[in-house]
Design a protein around this motif. Structure first.
Motif, short mmCIF file in Angstrom:
data_model
loop_
_atom_site.label_atom_id
_atom_site.label_comp_id
_atom_site.label_asym_id
_atom_site.label_seq_id
_atom_site.Cartn_x
_atom_site.Cartn_y
_atom_site.Cartn_z
N ASN A 133 0.51 -1.33 -0.24
CA ASN A 133 -0.06 0.27 0.24
C ASN A 133 0.87 1.22 -0.10
N ARG A 134 2.40 0.90 -0.49
CA ARG A 134 2.94 2.44 -0.24
C ARG A 134 3.40 3.05 0.94
N ASP A 135 3.12 2.97 2.14
CA ASP A 135 2.69 3.66 3.01
C ASP A 135 3.83 3.92 3.92
N GLY A 136 4.99 3.14 3.35
CA GLY A 136 6.77 3.15 4.10
C GLY A 136 6.18 2.29 5.62
N ILE A 137 5.12 1.63 5.97
CA ILE A 137 5.15 0.84 6.62
C ILE A 137 4.75 -1.14 5.95
N ILE A 138 5.61 -1.86 6.71
CA ILE A 138 4.99 -3.30 6.16
C ILE A 138 4.38 -3.86 7.57
N THR A 139 2.83 -3.76 6.99
CA THR A 139 2.12 -4.59 7.86
C THR A 139 1.67 -6.23 7.07
N LYS A 140 0.14 -6.71 8.12
CA LYS A 140 0.29 -7.82 7.87
C LYS A 140 -0.68 -8.37 6.77
N ALA A 141 -1.23 -6.87 6.28
CA ALA A 141 -2.24 -6.76 5.22
C ALA A 141 -1.37 -7.37 3.34
N GLU A 200 9.14 -9.57 14.59
CA GLU A 200 11.02 -9.51 15.23
C GLU A 200 11.22 -7.88 14.99
N GLY A 201 9.86 -7.25 13.96
CA GLY A 201 10.47 -5.97 13.92
C GLY A 201 10.29 -5.07 15.02
N LYS A 202 10.09 -5.77 16.38
CA LYS A 202 9.72 -5.28 17.34
C LYS A 202 8.67 -3.57 17.24
N GLY A 203 7.71 -3.85 16.27
CA GLY A 203 7.53 -2.18 16.26
C GLY A 203 6.72 -1.96 15.29
N PRO A 204 6.34 -0.84 14.64
CA PRO A 204 6.40 -0.67 13.07
C PRO A 204 7.15 -1.33 11.96
N ILE A 205 7.81 -1.97 10.81
CA ILE A 205 8.53 -2.06 10.26
C ILE A 205 8.42 -1.03 9.54
N ASN A 206 9.00 -0.07 9.35
CA ASN A 206 9.72 0.57 8.19
C ASN A 206 10.53 0.17 8.10
N PHE A 207 11.31 1.27 6.23
CA PHE A 207 12.82 0.89 5.81
C PHE A 207 13.58 0.77 6.80
#
Length: 152
Positions: A25-33, A58-65
């Protein structure tokens, strides 16, 4: 230390491309969706929510780049130094030719220690430099293991 200093600029660019492929969805965060859609595009439809949540944990929070890059840095840091891998191959090359026989190496992969499946052996051989005599140039293979395949 700075995670960006762990990689060469070309590697960071490759990780950016991978990240943008996963960040559906190009929001800068990798989500479950995002993960679910990525798996779907790869033909794997039955990934459970639990599996996806484990990946995200594994990211211990939101996964940004930056987090994405850090996760890969942690995983890749487990790779042995090129010299260690080279020394392991030298055990199978007492004559010091710089090569090992493909068939003998395949047999070792299939039968020793952490045994490879036939499919895993084929994946290894897909990127392995093998000459017309069926010998593996293990110095080149060590470089590929530690630095990646130039063709990729």
């Amino acid at each position: 230390s700075n995670v960006f200093s762990m990689f060469e600029q070309s590697q960071i660019q490759e990780f950016k491309e991978a990240f943008s492929c996963i960040d559906q969805n190009r929001d800068g965060i990798i989500t479950k969706a995002d993960l679910k859609e990525t798996y779907s595009q790869l033909g794997k439809m039955n990934v459970s929510d639990e599996e996806l949540e484990e990946m995200l944990k594994e990211g211990k929070g939101p996964i940004n780049f930056t987090v994405f890059l850090t996760l890969f840095g942690e995983k890749l840091n487990g790779t042995d130094p090129e010299e260690s891998i080279l020394n392991a191959f030298k055990l199978f090359d007492p004559a010091g030719t710089g090569t090992v026989n493909k068939d003998e190496f395949k047999q070792l992969l299939l039968t020793q220690a952490d045994k490879f499946s036939p499919e895993e052996v084929e994946q290894v051989f897909a990127v392995t430099p093998i000459d017309v005599s069926g010998n593996i140039d293990y110095k080149s293979l060590c470089y590929i293991i530690t630095h990646g395949d130039e063709k990729e």
